[in-house]
Design a protein around this motif. Structure first.
Motif, PDB file in Angstrom:
ATOM      1  N   PRO A  46       0.813  -1.230   0.000  1.00 34.00           N
ATOM      2  CA  PRO A  46       0.000   0.000   0.000  1.00 34.00           C
ATOM      3  C   PRO A  46       0.842   1.273   0.000  1.00 34.00           C
ATOM      4  O   PRO A  46       0.434   2.281  -0.576  1.00 34.00           O
ATOM      5  N   ILE A  47       1.997   1.245   0.595  1.00 30.73           N
ATOM      6  CA  ILE A  47       2.841   2.449   0.631  1.00 30.73           C
ATOM      7  C   ILE A  47       3.382   2.744  -0.765  1.00 30.73           C
ATOM      8  O   ILE A  47       3.352   3.891  -1.225  1.00 30.73           O
ATOM      9  N   LYS A  48       3.863   1.724  -1.454  1.00 29.62           N
ATOM     10  CA  LYS A  48       4.363   1.930  -2.816  1.00 29.62           C
ATOM     11  C   LYS A  48       3.234   2.367  -3.743  1.00 29.62           C
ATOM     12  O   LYS A  48       3.430   3.205  -4.629  1.00 29.62           O
ATOM     13  N   GLU A  49       2.067   1.807  -3.550  1.00 28.97           N
ATOM     14  CA  GLU A  49       0.907   2.174  -4.368  1.00 28.97           C
ATOM     15  C   GLU A  49       0.541   3.637  -4.145  1.00 28.97           C
ATOM     16  O   GLU A  49       0.233   4.372  -5.096  1.00 28.97           O
ATOM     17  N   PHE A  50       0.587   4.085  -2.903  1.00 28.15           N
ATOM     18  CA  PHE A  50       0.292   5.479  -2.579  1.00 28.15           C
ATOM     19  C   PHE A  50       1.261   6.415  -3.286  1.00 28.15           C
ATOM     20  O   PHE A  50       0.854   7.393  -3.920  1.00 28.15           O
ATOM     21  N   PHE A  51       2.564   6.133  -3.197  1.00 23.02           N
ATOM     22  CA  PHE A  51       3.555   7.009  -3.806  1.00 23.02           C
ATOM     23  C   PHE A  51       3.515   6.945  -5.333  1.00 23.02           C
ATOM     24  O   PHE A  51       3.787   7.939  -6.010  1.00 23.02           O
ATOM     25  N   ARG A  52       3.140   5.804  -5.898  1.00 20.00           N
ATOM     26  CA  ARG A  52       3.002   5.697  -7.346  1.00 20.00           C
ATOM     27  C   ARG A  52       1.853   6.573  -7.821  1.00 20.00           C
ATOM     28  O   ARG A  52       1.988   7.329  -8.791  1.00 20.00           O
ATOM     29  N   LYS A  53       0.728   6.508  -7.120  1.00 20.31           N
ATOM     30  CA  LYS A  53      -0.422   7.329  -7.483  1.00 20.31           C
ATOM     31  C   LYS A  53      -0.113   8.818  -7.307  1.00 20.31           C
ATOM     32  O   LYS A  53      -0.524   9.653  -8.129  1.00 20.31           O
TER      33      LYS A  53
END
Length: 72
Positions: A4-11
């Motif tokens: 979820p952290i990587k997904e947040f920063f990707r978005k």
């Protein structure tokens, strides 16, 4: 499994890129309007009368709204 952290920063990075591209396009549009407005003021514009009126009205509207500043 997605992190979820990587997904947040990707978005967030995608959103920043979209905003930056939109901002660049708006700045280019405003610069072209200002340049055409200066040509109209110097009576060197090649545009037809109706388009000159549109450019002048658009620039005056943007000045009133505070989006651009024109030092003439």
């Amino acid at each position: 499994m997605k992190n979820p952290i990587k997904e947040f920063f990707r978005k967030r990075a995608e959103k920043k890129a979209r905003i930056k591209s939109k901002l660049d396009s708006v700045i280019n549009e405003y610069n072209s309007l200002i340049n055409e407005y200066r040509l109209i003021q110097e009576k060197k514009s090649e545009l037809p009368f109706a388009q000159r009126q549109f450019v002048v009205a658009r620039v005056l509207y943007l000045i009133k709204k505070g989006h651009i500043q024109v030092n003439s």
